[in-house]
Design an enzyme around this catalytic site. Structure first.
Site: not given
Length: 386
Positions: A71, A150, A167, A258, A290, A297, A314-315, A384
């Site tokens: 991912c 995602h 993502h 990630h 993000p 982001s 990673h976020g 999304k």
């Protein structure tokens, strides 16, 4: 940075007690070397903490890579700035993207593009086993987004330049492969009468056929995830060009995992480095971090922090579970958070509300010695799956 123990270092200023305990448990596994690094976005995960960097010698914990193998993020900087968009209807663009990319869990491509066929052929050549035995739909999944956190976004940076950003990972095939190897690890250790502090910390021992099979499938799934993002980005570029009526002319493209494992050398020893919710941040390496729906982001460059095992967050990292978020927040709060952003207004996204996540600005402040911020992006279109 906080030294929690000799084998656990943390860059998280916001660390929920259960997350801390979970990370300490993982760090206590005998094959960790030299220490685990906990990223600023750390939160509770399956077996191992999401937002952890886990170096191991002689073994790998499949759940410490995660079930969405590979991912990650991909971004393209276009030659356009926000003024070039004019008064074009952004809802038209969103609908066009939603038609081009299958969204939500279980949704596949009904027909394959030429680029998808080439990528599938590459994956078929790369495969050492027949992955049809795992999932007969993996080919039609290439170029599909999935659900949860995602997303696909059109964003604008601090200089008003337009970026395309998305993502996703290895979809159903990656999940099935990961789940299979987690089960194999549990079964193998049970037969050896190995007692674990958590069943999800079941590991595979290097030198065994089970370990080799995992590495084979892991590498293939990581390549699938990388190509899945490339395929979706190509479709996103195409739809954006049609909406603009002119070619994009990409200035830069960044694609990074990630959730992955690779061989690296740290503190004089070769290890298997598993990043579960963390990106590689070797000196100068471009990366993508993000935020949550409605927040900023970041496009970053690694600082090569050796103590952090050349890694970064990673976020944003969840602070509410999906169930708790749906019970706590309202659709009106989500609408307020998404004001000015073109998105599909549905209660299905309530568990992705920014308030369900850590403050991304705090996460980035905690990561100041891990990465340099190159660009700050704010979304103007959000896509999304349910």
């Amino acid at each position: 940075m906080e030294k929690i123990s000799e084998r656990l270092l943390s860059w998280a200023s916001i660390l929920e007690p259960r997350t801390r305990q979970q990370a300490e448990t993982t760090a206590g596994m005998p094959f960790i070397y030299p220490h685990m690094a906990l990223m600023p976005d750390a939160h509770l995960g399956k077996g191992a903490t999401v937002g952890s960097v886990i170096p191991t010698v002689g073994a790998i914990i499949p759940a410490a890579v995660g079930v969405d193998i590979g991912c990650g993020m991909i971004a393209v900087r276009t030659r356009f700035d926000v003024d070039d968009l004019g008064d074009r209807d952004r809802k038209v663009l969103r609908h066009s993207i939603e038609r081009a990319v299958p969204l939500s869990a279980g949704h596949h491509n009904k027909a394959l593009t030429d680029t998808a066929r080439k990528r599938i052929a590459h994956l078929e050549d790369l495969a050492e086993v027949d992955y049809d035995d795992v999932s007969r739909t993996w080919r039609s999944q290439l170029g599909s987004l999935g659900s949860g956190n995602h997303f696909i976004e059109v964003s604008v940076d601090e200089e008003r330049r337009v970026w395309l950003f998305l993502h996703s990972g290895s979809r159903g095939i990656g999940n099935k492969l990961a789940t299979r190897h987690i089960d194999v690890a549990r079964t193998q250790l049970s037969r050896q009468h190995v007692r674990l502090p958590d069943p999800d910390l079941a590991y595979l021992q290097e030198g065994t056929k089970e370990f080799d099979a995992y590495i084979r499938d892991l590498r293939w799934a990581q390549e699938f995830a990388l190509l899945n993002r490339e395929e979706m980005m190509d479709r996103l570029v195409d739809r954006f060009e049609r909406w603009m009526g002119t070619p994009i002319e990409e200035v830069e493209r960044i694609n990074c995992h990630h959730n992955f494992t690779q061989r690296e050398t740290h503190f004089g020893r070769q290890v298997w480095l598993s990043r579960k919710g963390a990106i590689e941040a070797t000196l100068g390496k471009p990366g993508l971090i993000p935020g949550s729906m409605g927040t900023a982001s970041y496009v970053v460059a690694g600082k090569g922090n050796s103590v952090a095992l050349n890694s970064s967050p990673h976020g944003a990292g969840r602070t509410y579970s999906r169930r708790a978020a749906r019970k706590t927040f309202t659709r009106e709060q989500l609408r307020a958070a998404m004001k000015g952003i073109e998105y599909r207004d549905t209660p299905a996204f309530l568990d992705e509300i920014p308030q369900a996540y850590k403050d991304i600005d705090q996460v980035m402040a905690d990561a100041a010695d891990l990465v340099e911020i190159r660009h700050t992006l704010h979304q103007i279109v959000n896509v999304k799956g349910d």
